[in-house]
Design a protein around this motif. Structure first.
Motif, mmCIF file in Angstrom:
data_model
loop_
_atom_site.group_PDB
_atom_site.id
_atom_site.type_symbol
_atom_site.label_atom_id
_atom_site.label_comp_id
_atom_site.label_asym_id
_atom_site.label_seq_id
_atom_site.Cartn_x
_atom_site.Cartn_y
_atom_site.Cartn_z
ATOM 1 N N THR A 117 7.525 -8.348 0.075
ATOM 2 C CA THR A 117 8.409 -7.639 0.987
ATOM 3 C C THR A 117 7.601 -6.776 1.948
ATOM 4 O OG1 THR A 117 8.604 -5.684 -0.422
ATOM 5 C CG2 THR A 117 10.109 -7.517 -0.873
ATOM 6 N N ASP A 118 8.301 -6.257 2.992
ATOM 7 C CA ASP A 118 7.629 -5.359 3.934
ATOM 8 C C ASP A 118 7.093 -4.137 3.220
ATOM 9 O OD1 ASP A 118 8.163 -7.078 5.977
ATOM 10 O OD2 ASP A 118 9.881 -5.953 6.758
ATOM 11 N N THR A 119 7.864 -3.633 2.250
ATOM 12 C CA THR A 119 7.420 -2.460 1.494
ATOM 13 C C THR A 119 6.160 -2.776 0.700
ATOM 14 O OG1 THR A 119 9.676 -1.593 1.312
ATOM 15 C CG2 THR A 119 8.043 -0.787 -0.273
ATOM 16 N N ASP A 120 6.151 -3.929 0.056
ATOM 17 C CA ASP A 120 4.962 -4.340 -0.695
ATOM 18 C C ASP A 120 3.749 -4.441 0.224
ATOM 19 O OD1 ASP A 120 6.395 -4.497 -3.053
ATOM 20 O OD2 ASP A 120 6.800 -6.644 -2.846
ATOM 21 N N GLY A 121 3.965 -4.995 1.413
ATOM 22 C CA GLY A 121 2.865 -5.137 2.353
ATOM 23 C C GLY A 121 2.329 -3.790 2.796
ATOM 24 N N ARG A 122 3.219 -2.836 3.047
ATOM 25 C CA ARG A 122 2.784 -1.496 3.464
ATOM 26 C C ARG A 122 2.032 -0.799 2.347
ATOM 27 N NH1 ARG A 122 7.933 -1.442 5.959
ATOM 28 N NH2 ARG A 122 8.812 -0.277 4.197
ATOM 29 N N LEU A 123 2.501 -0.944 1.122
ATOM 30 C CA LEU A 123 1.820 -0.312 -0.008
ATOM 31 C C LEU A 123 0.441 -0.926 -0.224
ATOM 32 C CD1 LEU A 123 4.772 0.065 -2.541
ATOM 33 C CD2 LEU A 123 3.622 1.882 -1.276
ATOM 34 N N ALA A 124 0.360 -2.249 -0.082
ATOM 35 C CA ALA A 124 -0.933 -2.914 -0.229
ATOM 36 C C ALA A 124 -1.901 -2.447 0.856
ATOM 37 C CB ALA A 124 -0.757 -4.433 -0.170
#
Length: 208
Positions: A2-9
Motif C-alpha cells: 500500500t501507499d502507507t507501506d511504501g512511505r514507511l519503507a
C-alpha cells in the motif's frame, strides 16, 4: 504494497542512510592517528575519539538488541544511573585495542540493521533505563540517528584539536579550500569580532 507501506519503507530507508553516514564519519575521524591521539581526552569532561566509538557500540547494542529481545554478543555495557563507574563506556582502557573496538562497532551496525529490517517501525521495544520504558522502533531509530550525529560532531572537534584535520568525509571537506595562512587570518577575524562585541557589552576579557 500500500501507499502507507511504501512511505514507511522509505522512511526506514532514509533513517538507516542518515545513521550510516554518521557511523562512517565517526570511524573516519580515527584514520591515521596514533594510539595516544585516538584515546587522549581533549575536553574537561574527557571526550576522546575511541571512547565515542565504544559508547555508541553500547548504545546500539542496547537500543536495537536488548530493547527488542535480540541481545548483541560481547557488546560493551552502556552506562546507566547507579553503575559503579560513571562514563565507563566513554573511554578505552589500555587492554582494549582500537581494532577490537572498531570491529565491535561495525558488528553492532549489522546487528542493529538486521533488527530494523526485521521489525516494523511501530514494533515496541523496552529500554532498560528511565524515564522511558516502551518505545517504538521508529522512535528509537530516530533517537539513535540524532545521538550518533551529535557524537560525530564531537568527533569533528576532537580531531581538529588533535591535528587540525576537519571535514565531513574523505574527499568532501565541506569547508573552504584555503591554506593555513588564510585559516589563521580567518580565526583572527572571528576573534576580533568577539572582542569588539564583548567590549561593546562592557565585558571584561581574559588576558592574552
Amino acid at each position: 504494497m500500500t501507499d502507507t507501506d511504501g512511505r514507511l519503507a522509505a522512511t526506514k530507508r532514509d533513517l538507516k542512510l542518515y545513521l550510516q553516514d554518521a557511523r562512517d564519519a565517526l570511524v573516519w575521524k580515527l584514520d591515521g592517528l596514533s594510539e595516544y591521539d585516538a584515546r587522549r581526552p581533549l575536553t574537561r569532561s574527557g571526550t576522546n575519539l575511541l571512547g565515542l566509538v565504544k559508547h555508541l557500540t553500547g548504545a546500539e547494542a542496547a537500543y536495537f538488541g536488548t530493547a527488542f529481545g535480540r541481545p548483541f554478543a560481547d557488546g560493551p555495557g552502556l552506562w546507566v544511573a547507579g553503575d559503579a563507574e560513571p562514563n565507563a563506556d566513554l573511554w578505552a582502557r589500555p587492554e582494549e585495542s582500537r581494532e577490537s573496538l572498531l570491529d565491535g562497532y561495525r558488528r553492532v551496525w549489522a546487528h542493529a540493521d538486521a533488527t530494523v529490517d526485521a521489525l516494523p517501525l511501530d514494533a515496541l521495544g523496552e529500554v532498560p533505563w528511565p524515564p522511558h520504558s516502551k518505545l517504538t522502533l521508529g522512535r528509537i531509530l530516530l533517537h539513535v540517528v540524532a545521538e550518533t550525529h551529535r557524537h560525530a560532531g564531537h568527533a569533528d572537534l576532537v580531531r581538529e584539536l588533535v591535528d587540525g584535520a576537519a571535514g565531513l568525509r574523505p574527499g568532501g571537506p565541506v569547508l573552504p579550500e584555503r591554506d593555513a595562512a588564510w585559516w589563521s587570518a580567518h580565526r583572527g577575524q572571528v576573534e576580533r569580532a568577539a572582542r569588539e562585541a564583548a567590549a561593546a557589552a562592557g565585558e571584561r576579557l581574559p588576558e592574552d
